[in-house]
Design a protein around this motif. Structure first.
Motif, PDB file in Angstrom:
ATOM      1  N   GLY A  20       0.795  -1.220   0.000  1.00 49.66           N
ATOM      2  CA  GLY A  20       0.000   0.000   0.000  1.00 49.66           C
ATOM      3  C   GLY A  20       0.834   1.279   0.000  1.00 49.66           C
ATOM      4  N   SER A  21       2.152   1.135   0.063  1.00 50.47           N
ATOM      5  CA  SER A  21       3.004   2.326   0.066  1.00 50.47           C
ATOM      6  C   SER A  21       3.016   2.960  -1.319  1.00 50.47           C
ATOM      7  N   THR A  22       3.458   4.212  -1.359  1.00 48.94           N
ATOM      8  CA  THR A  22       3.379   4.980  -2.595  1.00 48.94           C
ATOM      9  C   THR A  22       4.748   5.187  -3.236  1.00 48.94           C
ATOM     10  N   GLU A  23       4.696   5.523  -4.498  1.00 54.75           N
ATOM     11  CA  GLU A  23       5.903   5.893  -5.228  1.00 54.75           C
ATOM     12  C   GLU A  23       6.598   7.062  -4.539  1.00 54.75           C
ATOM     13  N   ALA A  24       5.828   8.027  -4.054  1.00 52.38           N
ATOM     14  CA  ALA A  24       6.401   9.195  -3.377  1.00 52.38           C
ATOM     15  C   ALA A  24       7.159   8.785  -2.113  1.00 52.38           C
ATOM     16  N   GLU A  25       6.628   7.794  -1.387  1.00 51.38           N
ATOM     17  CA  GLU A  25       7.317   7.317  -0.185  1.00 51.38           C
ATOM     18  C   GLU A  25       8.663   6.712  -0.550  1.00 51.38           C
ATOM     19  N   LEU A  26       8.694   5.928  -1.621  1.00 51.73           N
ATOM     20  CA  LEU A  26       9.963   5.340  -2.054  1.00 51.73           C
ATOM     21  C   LEU A  26      10.928   6.432  -2.502  1.00 51.73           C
ATOM     22  N   ARG A  27      10.454   7.328  -3.334  1.00 53.55           N
ATOM     23  CA  ARG A  27      11.326   8.403  -3.841  1.00 53.55           C
ATOM     24  C   ARG A  27      11.920   9.238  -2.705  1.00 53.55           C
ATOM     25  N   SER A  28      11.164   9.417  -1.622  1.00 60.51           N
ATOM     26  CA  SER A  28      11.656  10.228  -0.506  1.00 60.51           C
ATOM     27  C   SER A  28      12.857   9.595   0.193  1.00 60.51           C
ATOM     28  N   LEU A  29      13.055   8.310  -0.029  1.00 58.11           N
ATOM     29  CA  LEU A  29      14.161   7.587   0.602  1.00 58.11           C
ATOM     30  C   LEU A  29      15.351   7.378  -0.326  1.00 58.11           C
ATOM     31  N   MET A  30      15.203   7.747  -1.592  1.00 61.15           N
ATOM     32  CA  MET A  30      16.225   7.471  -2.590  1.00 61.15           C
ATOM     33  C   MET A  30      16.850   8.759  -3.111  1.00 61.15           C
ATOM     34  N   ALA A  31      18.175   8.754  -3.257  1.00 64.03           N
ATOM     35  CA  ALA A  31      18.858   9.880  -3.886  1.00 64.03           C
ATOM     36  C   ALA A  31      18.524   9.894  -5.375  1.00 64.03           C
ATOM     37  N   ASP A  32      18.539  11.054  -5.975  1.00 66.75           N
ATOM     38  CA  ASP A  32      18.249  11.164  -7.409  1.00 66.75           C
ATOM     39  C   ASP A  32      19.215  10.335  -8.254  1.00 66.75           C
ATOM     40  N   VAL A  34      20.741   7.492  -7.252  1.00 70.64           N
ATOM     41  CA  VAL A  34      20.892   6.185  -6.618  1.00 70.64           C
ATOM     42  C   VAL A  34      21.310   5.126  -7.632  1.00 70.64           C
ATOM     43  N   ARG A  35      22.096   4.171  -7.190  1.00 68.90           N
ATOM     44  CA  ARG A  35      22.467   3.004  -7.998  1.00 68.90           C
ATOM     45  C   ARG A  35      22.090   1.763  -7.194  1.00 68.90           C
ATOM     46  N   ILE A  36      21.269   0.923  -7.803  1.00 68.06           N
ATOM     47  CA  ILE A  36      20.862  -0.341  -7.204  1.00 68.06           C
ATOM     48  C   ILE A  36      21.488  -1.453  -8.046  1.00 68.06           C
ATOM     49  N   VAL A  37      22.294  -2.295  -7.410  1.00 69.67           N
ATOM     50  CA  VAL A  37      22.926  -3.418  -8.098  1.00 69.67           C
ATOM     51  C   VAL A  37      22.329  -4.699  -7.530  1.00 69.67           C
ATOM     52  N   GLU A  38      21.679  -5.468  -8.403  1.00 73.97           N
ATOM     53  CA  GLU A  38      21.108  -6.766  -8.026  1.00 73.97           C
ATOM     54  C   GLU A  38      21.949  -7.832  -8.709  1.00 73.97           C
ATOM     55  N   GLY A 119      20.195  11.227   4.527  1.00 73.03           N
ATOM     56  CA  GLY A 119      18.885  10.635   4.773  1.00 73.03           C
ATOM     57  C   GLY A 119      18.308   9.861   3.601  1.00 73.03           C
ATOM     58  N   CYS A 120      19.143   9.649   2.548  1.00 71.54           N
ATOM     59  CA  CYS A 120      18.669   8.929   1.361  1.00 71.54           C
ATOM     60  C   CYS A 120      19.614   7.791   1.009  1.00 71.54           C
ATOM     61  N   VAL A 121      19.059   6.733   0.462  1.00 69.50           N
ATOM     62  CA  VAL A 121      19.856   5.635  -0.062  1.00 69.50           C
ATOM     63  C   VAL A 121      20.541   6.121  -1.338  1.00 69.50           C
ATOM     64  N   THR A 122      21.880   5.994  -1.376  1.00 69.99           N
ATOM     65  CA  THR A 122      22.628   6.390  -2.570  1.00 69.99           C
ATOM     66  C   THR A 122      23.109   5.181  -3.357  1.00 69.99           C
ATOM     67  N   ARG A 123      23.264   4.055  -2.659  1.00 79.33           N
ATOM     68  CA  ARG A 123      23.698   2.820  -3.328  1.00 79.33           C
ATOM     69  C   ARG A 123      23.178   1.639  -2.520  1.00 79.33           C
ATOM     70  N   LEU A 124      22.702   0.636  -3.242  1.00 82.02           N
ATOM     71  CA  LEU A 124      22.263  -0.607  -2.622  1.00 82.02           C
ATOM     72  C   LEU A 124      22.751  -1.738  -3.516  1.00 82.02           C
ATOM     73  N   GLU A 125      23.502  -2.632  -2.924  1.00 81.39           N
ATOM     74  CA  GLU A 125      23.986  -3.809  -3.645  1.00 81.39           C
ATOM     75  C   GLU A 125      23.406  -5.021  -2.939  1.00 81.39           C
ATOM     76  N   THR A 126      22.673  -5.861  -3.676  1.00 70.73           N
ATOM     77  CA  THR A 126      21.952  -6.964  -3.053  1.00 70.73           C
ATOM     78  C   THR A 126      22.305  -8.307  -3.679  1.00 70.73           C
ATOM     79  N   PHE A 127      22.371  -9.291  -2.808  1.00 68.14           N
ATOM     80  CA  PHE A 127      22.658 -10.673  -3.180  1.00 68.14           C
ATOM     81  C   PHE A 127      21.473 -11.489  -2.681  1.00 68.14           C
ATOM     82  N   ASP A 128      20.551 -11.857  -3.582  1.00 64.95           N
ATOM     83  CA  ASP A 128      19.313 -12.540  -3.218  1.00 64.95           C
ATOM     84  C   ASP A 128      19.421 -14.023  -3.565  1.00 64.95           C
ATOM     85  N   CYS A 129      19.172 -14.862  -2.591  1.00 63.10           N
ATOM     86  CA  CYS A 129      19.226 -16.311  -2.790  1.00 63.10           C
ATOM     87  C   CYS A 129      17.822 -16.870  -2.562  1.00 63.10           C
ATOM     88  N   TYR A 130      17.196 -17.375  -3.630  1.00 57.25           N
ATOM     89  CA  TYR A 130      15.806 -17.828  -3.570  1.00 57.25           C
ATOM     90  C   TYR A 130      15.705 -19.315  -3.278  1.00 57.25           C
TER      91      TYR A 130
END
Length: 141
Positions: A20-32, A34-38, A119-130
């Motif tokens: 139920g969260s919004t795009e605006a809520e996510l954007r408020s936590l992310m730097a313009d 931002v780099r996300i590495v999956e 106060g914003c995420v600037t980089r997130l590197e994730t290692f997901d094991c399913y």
């Protein structure tokens, strides 16, 4: 209000998990910028690198695909502006999908490294094991 790195990381996972969260809520936590590495995993076999717009697109796509999801932060270690996160994600597929049947429960064990600045995420590197689809979830511990 000043947020600590741990506060920002916890809030990020809360927003992502809440269908139920919004795009605006996510954007408020992310730097313009931002780099996300999956890194490669069962859902994203080639891995991916995303900026803000691709991250928002994925956030919205997840909401359209899932009936529910949770993130459980198992461990959170912070040093300076960096956090190491160990988490367990569960999601239930809410729509028919060519790869994964509706109603399937997905479970991922996640190790992630998050950098926070201002106060914003600037980089997130994730290692997901399913876990294999349809298997009993692995214990967390």
């Amino acid at each position: 209000m000043t947020s600590t790195v741990a506060d920002v990381v916890r809030r990020y996972y809360q927003v992502v998990a809440d269908l139920g969260s919004t795009e605006a809520e996510l954007r408020s936590l992310m730097a313009d910028d931002v780099r996300i590495v999956e890194h490669p995993n069962a859902i994203t076999p080639l891995g991916a690198e995303r900026g803000l717009e691709e991250t928002v697109d994925g956030f919205l796509a997840g909401k359209a695909l899932l009936a529910r999801q949770t993130f459980e932060i198992v461990e959170l270690l912070v040093v300076g502006e960096r956090a190491a996160v160990r988490a367990r994600w569960t999601g239930t597929v809410g729509v028919e999908n060519p790869r994964i049947p509706k109603g399937s429960e997905l479970v991922a064990h996640i190790a992630a490294f998050v950098t926070v600045d201002g106060g914003c995420v600037t980089r997130l590197e994730t290692f997901d094991c399913y876990d294999p689809v349809g298997s009993s979830p692995s214990p967390v511990g």
